[in-house]
Motif scaffolding. Structure first.
Motif, mmCIF file in Angstrom:
data_model
loop_
_atom_site.group_PDB
_atom_site.id
_atom_site.type_symbol
_atom_site.label_atom_id
_atom_site.label_comp_id
_atom_site.label_asym_id
_atom_site.label_seq_id
_atom_site.Cartn_x
_atom_site.Cartn_y
_atom_site.Cartn_z
ATOM 1 N N THR A 137 0.819 -1.214 0.000
ATOM 2 C CA THR A 137 0.000 0.000 0.000
ATOM 3 C C THR A 137 0.855 1.268 0.000
ATOM 4 O OG1 THR A 137 -0.156 0.081 2.423
ATOM 5 C CG2 THR A 137 -1.838 -1.194 1.252
ATOM 6 N N GLY A 138 2.188 1.106 -0.062
ATOM 7 C CA GLY A 138 3.061 2.270 -0.167
ATOM 8 C C GLY A 138 3.755 2.678 1.115
ATOM 9 N N ASN A 139 3.470 1.992 2.235
ATOM 10 C CA ASN A 139 4.172 2.299 3.482
ATOM 11 C C ASN A 139 5.614 1.812 3.417
ATOM 12 O OD1 ASN A 139 1.933 3.414 4.996
ATOM 13 N ND2 ASN A 139 1.113 1.331 5.068
ATOM 14 N N ILE A 140 6.543 2.627 3.914
ATOM 15 C CA ILE A 140 7.959 2.264 3.940
ATOM 16 C C ILE A 140 8.486 2.489 5.353
ATOM 17 C CG2 ILE A 140 10.251 2.666 2.980
ATOM 18 C CD1 ILE A 140 8.942 3.789 0.482
ATOM 19 N N ALA A 141 9.101 1.461 5.937
ATOM 20 C CA ALA A 141 9.633 1.553 7.292
ATOM 21 C C ALA A 141 11.010 2.205 7.283
ATOM 22 C CB ALA A 141 9.724 0.163 7.917
ATOM 23 N N ALA A 142 11.457 2.612 8.458
ATOM 24 C CA ALA A 142 12.828 3.101 8.602
ATOM 25 C C ALA A 142 13.805 1.968 8.298
ATOM 26 C CB ALA A 142 13.045 3.618 10.021
ATOM 27 N N SER A 143 15.030 2.313 7.932
ATOM 28 C CA SER A 143 16.044 1.296 7.636
ATOM 29 C C SER A 143 16.374 0.511 8.900
ATOM 30 C CB SER A 143 17.307 1.956 7.091
ATOM 31 O OG SER A 143 18.270 0.980 6.757
ATOM 32 N N ILE A 144 16.373 -0.820 8.782
ATOM 33 C CA ILE A 144 16.603 -1.710 9.915
ATOM 34 C C ILE A 144 17.872 -2.522 9.663
ATOM 35 C CG2 ILE A 144 15.647 -3.579 11.320
ATOM 36 C CD1 ILE A 144 14.121 -0.974 11.619
ATOM 37 N N ASP A 145 18.621 -2.781 10.746
ATOM 38 C CA ASP A 145 19.944 -3.406 10.638
ATOM 39 C C ASP A 145 19.910 -4.841 10.114
ATOM 40 O OD1 ASP A 145 21.060 -1.076 11.699
ATOM 41 O OD2 ASP A 145 20.826 -1.787 13.755
ATOM 42 N N CYS A 146 18.966 -5.643 10.587
ATOM 43 C CA CYS A 146 18.901 -7.061 10.196
ATOM 44 C C CYS A 146 17.485 -7.397 9.748
ATOM 45 C CB CYS A 146 19.291 -7.972 11.355
ATOM 46 S SG CYS A 146 20.940 -7.692 12.009
ATOM 47 N N VAL A 147 17.339 -7.760 8.503
ATOM 48 C CA VAL A 147 16.042 -8.152 7.952
ATOM 49 C C VAL A 147 16.130 -9.625 7.574
ATOM 50 C CG1 VAL A 147 14.328 -7.739 6.157
ATOM 51 C CG2 VAL A 147 15.645 -5.816 7.085
ATOM 52 N N LEU A 148 15.325 -10.445 8.230
ATOM 53 C CA LEU A 148 15.330 -11.886 7.977
ATOM 54 C C LEU A 148 14.299 -12.188 6.894
ATOM 55 C CD1 LEU A 148 16.212 -14.769 8.611
ATOM 56 C CD2 LEU A 148 14.639 -14.750 10.572
ATOM 57 N N CYS A 149 14.810 -12.424 5.676
ATOM 58 C CA CYS A 149 13.932 -12.685 4.540
ATOM 59 C C CYS A 149 13.550 -14.161 4.502
ATOM 60 C CB CYS A 149 14.619 -12.302 3.233
ATOM 61 S SG CYS A 149 14.968 -10.536 3.087
ATOM 62 N N ALA A 150 12.267 -14.418 4.347
ATOM 63 C CA ALA A 150 11.762 -15.781 4.255
ATOM 64 C C ALA A 150 12.157 -16.407 2.915
ATOM 65 C CB ALA A 150 10.246 -15.774 4.407
ATOM 66 N N PRO A 151 12.089 -17.742 2.824
ATOM 67 C CA PRO A 151 12.445 -18.403 1.558
ATOM 68 C C PRO A 151 11.629 -17.921 0.361
ATOM 69 C CG PRO A 151 12.377 -20.007 3.328
ATOM 70 C CD PRO A 151 11.852 -18.721 3.901
ATOM 71 N N ASN A 152 10.414 -17.384 0.601
ATOM 72 C CA ASN A 152 9.579 -16.956 -0.520
ATOM 73 C C ASN A 152 9.893 -15.543 -1.003
ATOM 74 O OD1 ASN A 152 8.524 -15.596 1.728
ATOM 75 N ND2 ASN A 152 6.412 -15.698 0.992
ATOM 76 N N HIS A 153 10.858 -14.861 -0.376
ATOM 77 C CA HIS A 153 11.165 -13.485 -0.790
ATOM 78 C C HIS A 153 11.900 -13.498 -2.134
ATOM 79 C CE1 HIS A 153 12.568 -9.358 -0.868
ATOM 80 N NE2 HIS A 153 11.837 -9.100 0.199
ATOM 81 N N PRO A 154 11.473 -12.688 -3.074
ATOM 82 C CA PRO A 154 12.180 -12.638 -4.372
ATOM 83 C C PRO A 154 13.621 -12.158 -4.195
ATOM 84 C CG PRO A 154 10.605 -10.833 -4.177
ATOM 85 C CD PRO A 154 10.338 -11.746 -3.025
ATOM 86 N N TYR A 155 14.454 -12.596 -5.118
ATOM 87 C CA TYR A 155 15.887 -12.259 -5.030
ATOM 88 C C TYR A 155 16.124 -10.898 -5.672
ATOM 89 C CZ TYR A 155 20.915 -13.158 -4.919
ATOM 90 O OH TYR A 155 22.267 -13.091 -4.656
ATOM 91 N N THR A 156 15.653 -9.872 -4.991
ATOM 92 C CA THR A 156 15.704 -8.497 -5.525
ATOM 93 C C THR A 156 16.980 -7.804 -5.065
ATOM 94 O OG1 THR A 156 14.379 -7.836 -3.612
ATOM 95 C CG2 THR A 156 13.215 -8.176 -5.698
ATOM 96 N N VAL A 157 18.128 -8.311 -5.536
ATOM 97 C CA VAL A 157 19.397 -7.749 -5.109
ATOM 98 C C VAL A 157 20.016 -6.904 -6.211
ATOM 99 C CG1 VAL A 157 19.899 -9.610 -3.487
ATOM 100 C CG2 VAL A 157 20.695 -9.785 -5.843
ATOM 101 N N SER A 158 20.795 -5.941 -5.762
ATOM 102 C CA SER A 158 21.532 -5.096 -6.702
ATOM 103 C C SER A 158 23.006 -5.473 -6.601
ATOM 104 C CB SER A 158 21.303 -3.621 -6.360
ATOM 105 O OG SER A 158 21.690 -3.350 -5.019
ATOM 106 N N ILE A 159 23.908 -4.558 -6.920
ATOM 107 C CA ILE A 159 25.327 -4.850 -6.851
ATOM 108 C C ILE A 159 25.743 -5.152 -5.418
ATOM 109 C CG2 ILE A 159 25.912 -3.508 -8.907
ATOM 110 C CD1 ILE A 159 26.760 -1.226 -7.067
ATOM 111 N N ARG A 160 26.782 -5.977 -5.263
ATOM 112 C CA ARG A 160 27.324 -6.387 -3.965
ATOM 113 C C ARG A 160 26.287 -7.096 -3.097
ATOM 114 N NH1 ARG A 160 31.132 -1.184 -2.205
ATOM 115 N NH2 ARG A 160 32.418 -1.174 -4.103
ATOM 116 N N ASP A 161 25.335 -7.767 -3.740
ATOM 117 C CA ASP A 161 24.327 -8.571 -3.043
ATOM 118 C C ASP A 161 23.490 -7.780 -2.047
ATOM 119 O OD1 ASP A 161 24.923 -10.848 -4.424
ATOM 120 O OD2 ASP A 161 26.357 -11.593 -2.947
#
Length: 302
Positions: free
Chosen positions: A64-88
């Motif tokens: 819906t467009g909400n964006i949280a503050a930057s967080i130090d450790c985000v535990l991505c579940a196995p279903n999360h798309p591999y949306t990585v840029s340079i340097r992983d």
């Protein structure tokens, strides 16, 4: 279970060492010190939540467009798309694919540092998952599962740990924050875990048998040197991003033994003692600390 606990005690020592080394490695630059410490916690989580889980850092957003503050450790579940840029580095972190997030704070004995972490958590709790791990999304548990779980990992808290628990409650009460939008847990390495159970069904402790009036709300858990086990246990018991095909391997090994000396404290119930002592003009600081310490470590005063 005992072997896992012994291994986690060594992990706790290693994390403490990594945090101390960070002060040397990043000397002169507070941002570098913070990054070394975040990397240490990310590496720990990566060992206990291996691929296909991924550990990232950044801002989680919802549909819906909400964006949280930057967080130090985000535990991505196995279903999360591999949306990585340079340097992983993840370019996009999506709420429906995030199991939980953890903010790293070296010392929450400083109330301002604690409050900064909790403020970041409020931005996380504004996110809403469009899909959840619940089969039937109704009632408080349905609402709980739509939120992204948020926790804090710290190395130090107040000398009387329960005082940090009272400060957590003070933060949320002063802002009128609904329990669903509060942090799920706060871990202090080698000390304790503060857990927020929004419903009694989520509370794993036998509080009714112990005569507790409440089974929901904030509880102090005296894990001591086994606090990393408590950390992992809480991460396994959050509202996951999606249904799991199999039960997690570690879950059965993480619960403390029935005969373990394990202090559980209903923080809200003890808050009256805290307020009376805090506002008593004749209470000496040393006596105040003794009273607070006795709440969580009664055996020290036998």
């Amino acid at each position: 279970m005992s072997d896992l606990y012994r291994l986690l005690r060594e992990e706790a020592l290693q994390l403490s060492s990594e945090f101390r080394k960070a002060s040397i490695q990043g000397r002169g630059t507070s941002q570098e010190v913070a990054e070394f410490r975040e990397n240490a916690v990310q590496a720990f989580l990566g060992r206990y939540f291996p691929f296909p889980h991924r550990i990232a850092k950044g801002k989680v957003r919802d549909s819906t467009g909400n964006i949280a503050a930057s967080i130090d450790c985000v535990l991505c579940a196995p279903n999360h798309p591999y949306t990585v840029s340079i340097r992983d580095k993840f370019a996009l972190l999506l709420a429906e694919g995030v199991d939980s997030v953890v903010e790293v704070k070296p010392n929450i004995a400083d109330k301002s540092e604690l409050y900064r972490a909790l403020e970041q958590g409020l931005s996380v709790k504004k996110l809403r998952r469009a899909t959840t791990s619940m089969i039937h999304e109704y009632g408080i548990l349905g609402e709980w599962s739509k939120r992204v779980p948020f926790g804090v990992f710290a190395m130090q808290c107040k000398a009387a740990p329960i005082e940090t628990g009272f400060e957590i409650m003070e933060f949320y009460e002063s802002r009128g924050v609904d329990p669903l939008d509060q942090a799920d847990f706060i871990v202090v390495n080698d000390v304790c875990v503060f857990s927020n159970f929004v419903d009694g069904i989520l509370n794993p402790w036998k509080v009714a048998e112990a005569g507790f009036k409440n089974n929901s709300g904030w509880f102090y858990e005296g894990w001591g040197e086994d606090s990393l086990a408590g950390f992992l246990l809480r991460l396994h018991r959050v509202a996951h991003a999606g249904l799991k095909i199999q039960e997690d391997v570690l879950l059965r090994y993480l619960s403390p033994a029935e005969d373990a000396r394990f202090q559980i404290v209903d923080i809200a119930l003890k808050n009256d003692i805290y307020q009376k002592c805090k506002n008593s003009p004749g209470m000496a600081p040393a006596e105040f600390q003794r009273v607070l310490r006795k709440i969580t470590h009664p055996w020290e005063f036998d």
